[in-house]
Design a protein around this motif. Structure first.
Motif, short mmCIF file in Angstrom:
data_model
loop_
_atom_site.label_atom_id
_atom_site.label_comp_id
_atom_site.label_asym_id
_atom_site.label_seq_id
_atom_site.Cartn_x
_atom_site.Cartn_y
_atom_site.Cartn_z
N GLU A 29 -0.75 8.40 -7.21
CA GLU A 29 -0.54 9.66 -6.52
C GLU A 29 -1.03 9.53 -5.08
O GLU A 29 -2.11 8.99 -4.84
CB GLU A 29 -1.29 10.81 -7.21
N LEU A 30 -0.24 10.04 -4.16
CA LEU A 30 -0.61 10.03 -2.74
C LEU A 30 -1.09 11.42 -2.35
O LEU A 30 -0.39 12.41 -2.57
CB LEU A 30 0.59 9.62 -1.89
N ILE A 31 -2.30 11.51 -1.80
CA ILE A 31 -2.87 12.79 -1.37
C ILE A 31 -2.69 12.89 0.14
O ILE A 31 -3.42 12.24 0.89
CB ILE A 31 -4.36 12.89 -1.76
N PRO A 32 -1.75 13.70 0.62
CA PRO A 32 -1.44 13.67 2.05
C PRO A 32 -2.40 14.47 2.92
O PRO A 32 -2.54 14.18 4.09
CB PRO A 32 -0.03 14.28 2.10
N ASN A 33 -3.07 15.50 2.38
CA ASN A 33 -3.89 16.36 3.22
C ASN A 33 -5.38 16.04 3.03
O ASN A 33 -6.18 16.90 2.67
CB ASN A 33 -3.63 17.83 2.88
N TYR A 34 -5.73 14.83 3.31
CA TYR A 34 -7.11 14.37 3.18
C TYR A 34 -7.53 13.88 4.56
O TYR A 34 -6.98 12.88 5.06
CB TYR A 34 -7.19 13.26 2.14
N GLN A 41 -6.17 -5.33 -14.21
CA GLN A 41 -6.15 -6.14 -15.43
C GLN A 41 -7.48 -6.14 -16.17
O GLN A 41 -7.59 -6.72 -17.26
CB GLN A 41 -5.76 -7.58 -15.07
N SER A 42 -8.46 -5.47 -15.63
CA SER A 42 -9.80 -5.50 -16.25
C SER A 42 -9.87 -4.52 -17.42
O SER A 42 -9.17 -3.50 -17.45
CB SER A 42 -10.86 -5.14 -15.21
N PRO A 43 -10.71 -4.81 -18.43
CA PRO A 43 -10.87 -3.88 -19.55
C PRO A 43 -11.46 -2.54 -19.12
O PRO A 43 -11.15 -1.50 -19.71
CB PRO A 43 -11.80 -4.63 -20.50
N GLY A 44 -12.32 -2.53 -18.10
CA GLY A 44 -12.88 -1.26 -17.64
C GLY A 44 -11.82 -0.35 -17.07
O GLY A 44 -11.86 0.87 -17.26
N TYR A 45 -10.86 -0.94 -16.33
CA TYR A 45 -9.77 -0.13 -15.78
C TYR A 45 -8.88 0.41 -16.89
O TYR A 45 -8.43 1.55 -16.83
CB TYR A 45 -8.96 -0.96 -14.79
N LYS A 46 -8.64 -0.39 -17.91
CA LYS A 46 -7.77 0.03 -19.01
C LYS A 46 -8.42 1.08 -19.89
O LYS A 46 -7.74 1.75 -20.67
CB LYS A 46 -7.36 -1.19 -19.84
N GLN A 47 -9.72 1.25 -19.79
CA GLN A 47 -10.43 2.26 -20.56
C GLN A 47 -10.94 3.37 -19.64
O GLN A 47 -12.13 3.60 -19.50
CB GLN A 47 -11.61 1.62 -21.32
N GLY A 48 -10.00 4.06 -19.02
CA GLY A 48 -10.38 5.19 -18.17
C GLY A 48 -10.73 4.81 -16.77
O GLY A 48 -11.67 5.37 -16.18
N GLY A 49 -9.99 3.86 -16.18
CA GLY A 49 -10.27 3.44 -14.82
C GLY A 49 -9.47 4.22 -13.79
O GLY A 49 -8.37 4.71 -14.07
N LEU A 50 -10.02 4.35 -12.60
CA LEU A 50 -9.37 5.03 -11.48
C LEU A 50 -9.67 4.29 -10.20
O LEU A 50 -10.83 4.01 -9.89
CB LEU A 50 -9.89 6.47 -11.39
N ILE A 51 -8.62 3.92 -9.46
CA ILE A 51 -8.78 3.24 -8.18
C ILE A 51 -8.53 4.27 -7.07
O ILE A 51 -7.45 4.85 -7.02
CB ILE A 51 -7.81 2.05 -8.03
N LEU A 89 0.82 -1.20 0.00
CA LEU A 89 0.00 0.00 0.00
C LEU A 89 0.86 1.26 0.00
O LEU A 89 0.64 2.18 -0.79
CB LEU A 89 -0.91 -0.01 1.23
N SER A 90 1.86 1.32 0.88
CA SER A 90 2.61 2.56 1.09
C SER A 90 3.69 2.80 0.05
O SER A 90 4.10 3.95 -0.15
CB SER A 90 3.23 2.56 2.49
N LYS A 91 4.16 1.76 -0.61
CA LYS A 91 5.26 1.95 -1.57
C LYS A 91 4.84 1.59 -3.00
O LYS A 91 4.91 2.42 -3.91
CB LYS A 91 6.48 1.14 -1.14
N THR A 92 4.40 0.37 -3.21
CA THR A 92 4.09 -0.06 -4.58
C THR A 92 2.96 0.75 -5.19
O THR A 92 3.10 1.30 -6.30
CB THR A 92 3.72 -1.55 -4.59
N LEU A 93 1.86 0.86 -4.47
CA LEU A 93 0.71 1.58 -5.03
C LEU A 93 0.95 3.08 -5.13
O LEU A 93 0.51 3.72 -6.09
CB LEU A 93 -0.54 1.30 -4.20
#
Length: 375
Positions: free
Chosen positions: A174-179, A365-375, A165-169
């Motif tokens: 992008e890490l948002i620190p002030n949330y 790996q999903s097609p939805g993520y590859k077509q404008g996906g955001l996690i 979570l803290s390094k790979t991702l």
């Protein structure tokens, strides 16, 4: 341009003839001598005028250029004109001496002041046009993975136990620190995430009793006031906005299939039987914030928008089956809580980190993520 012209004093009155000094009459001088005398008298008059005339007005405060007219042509000077009492023979053949030109300051009446020309201000260069920023990529599918139980330093600091979570991702994104959270209770923060509503005393305590909020009156900026847990039907959420726009959403709740399932929730006014994790079911009600809005639980579409986490993988296979908003909820064994969901089950950030490594790659790996996906 401004000109300042000084005045010249008038000449004194001419002497009356009866006051003239009597004397013998004289013969008019030779014309050449008369010309010399007249020139001398004129020069004397000019010098006298410069003495008795009033002082010229002062120039303007701005810098000026003083323009002095060139001196007059030198005139013959040394021949002395006879007075009225003087009689002298004139020799027409005698040469006339020419006086050297006299250098004198020009009188004030002949000085012209001119305003100094002001240089035009330089024209500032035109700023270069700023190119517009490149357009942001469009987002067609969003996945929200909701962990629990830890602050920023513990989850993302240098000593975090969740290295995936803290390094790979964070290196891949992008890490948002002030949330910041709005309350200590998990349910209150989850409700705020969906609707912008602030906490009540009950939601800040994860609502052990499933009650309506009363009086439930909307106040400033649409904030509902009162005590309780379930918001009135007029309180809108992001799910309601997606419904109104013809878009889909779904909550994928781990272990939902082991409990009532679907959009089932506790009876209003009763204690929540699924408030705490059990050995046979680590899913709890307050980890699913959609169940706390009448606008959702009273809708016939609610059951189709609540699924067990096992349904996530099949829905990722086709873009058409992937909701616009997917809200992914781990159970109490995998959400990062330090309290074990069962005596023999893992807990804390290491358990959450291992669980993320099984879920996030499926999404990426999903097609939805590859077509404008955001996690």
């Amino acid at each position: 341009m401004r000109n300042l012209i000084a005045g010249v004093a008038p000449a004194p009155d001419a002497m009356p003839l009866e006051d003239a000094v009597p004397g013998p009459a004289f013969t008019l001088p030779h014309p050449r001598v008369a010309a010399v005398a007249i020139t001398g008298l004129l020069a004397f008059g000019v010098m006298l005028g410069s003495v008795v005339s009033p002082a010229a007005e002062s120039a303007a405060d701005a810098p000026v250029i003083v323009a002095v007219p060139p001196p007059a042509q030198p005139a013959a000077a040394h021949a002395r004109a006879p007075t009225v009492t003087e009689e002298a023979p004139v020799d027409d053949t005698a040469p006339v001496e020419t006086a050297a030109p006299a250098v004198a300051a020009a009188p004030a009446s002949q000085v012209t002041y001119q305003q100094a020309p002001t240089a035009p201000a330089p024209t500032p260069p035109k700023p270069l046009p700023v190119p517009p920023p490149p357009p942001l990529p469009s987002v067609s599918h969003v996945w929200v993975v909701m962990l629990s139980g830890h602050g920023y330093d513990a989850a993302f600091g240098p000593n975090s136990q969740a290295t995936y979570l803290s390094k790979t991702l964070t290196e891949d994104g992008e890490l948002i620190p002030n949330y910041y959270a709005i309350a200590h209770g998990s349910l209150a923060n989850e409700i705020a995430l969906l609707s912008g509503q602030g906490p009540t005393k009950q939601t800040a305590n994860d609502c052990p009793q499933y009650d309506d909020i009363t009086p439930g009156t909307p106040g400033d900026q649409g904030q509902v006031t009162g005590d309780g847990c379930v918001y009135p039907k007029d309180t809108q959420t992001i799910a309601d906005q997606l419904f109104a726009g013809g878009n889909t959403w779904k909550a994928y709740v781990e272990d939902l299939g082991k409990g009532p399932g679907g959009c089932d929730h506790p009876a209003l006014g009763s204690d929540d039987p699924n408030h705490d994790a059990r050995p046979d079911n680590a899913s709890v009600t307050w980890r699913n914030p959609f169940l706390y809005f009448h606008s959702l639980i009273d809708s016939p579409l609610c059951n189709t928008s609540m699924s067990d986490l096992s349904q996530l993988a099949p829905d990722l296979q086709q873009v058409g089956d992937t909701p616009v908003l997917s809200y992914v909820v781990p159970n109490r064994c995998h959400d990062g809580s330090d309290e074990p969901c069962a005596p023999d089950q893992p807990s804390g950030l290491p358990a959450a980190d291992a669980w993320l490594q099984t879920v996030i790659p499926q999404i990426e790996q999903s097609p939805g993520y590859k077509q404008g996906g955001l996690i």
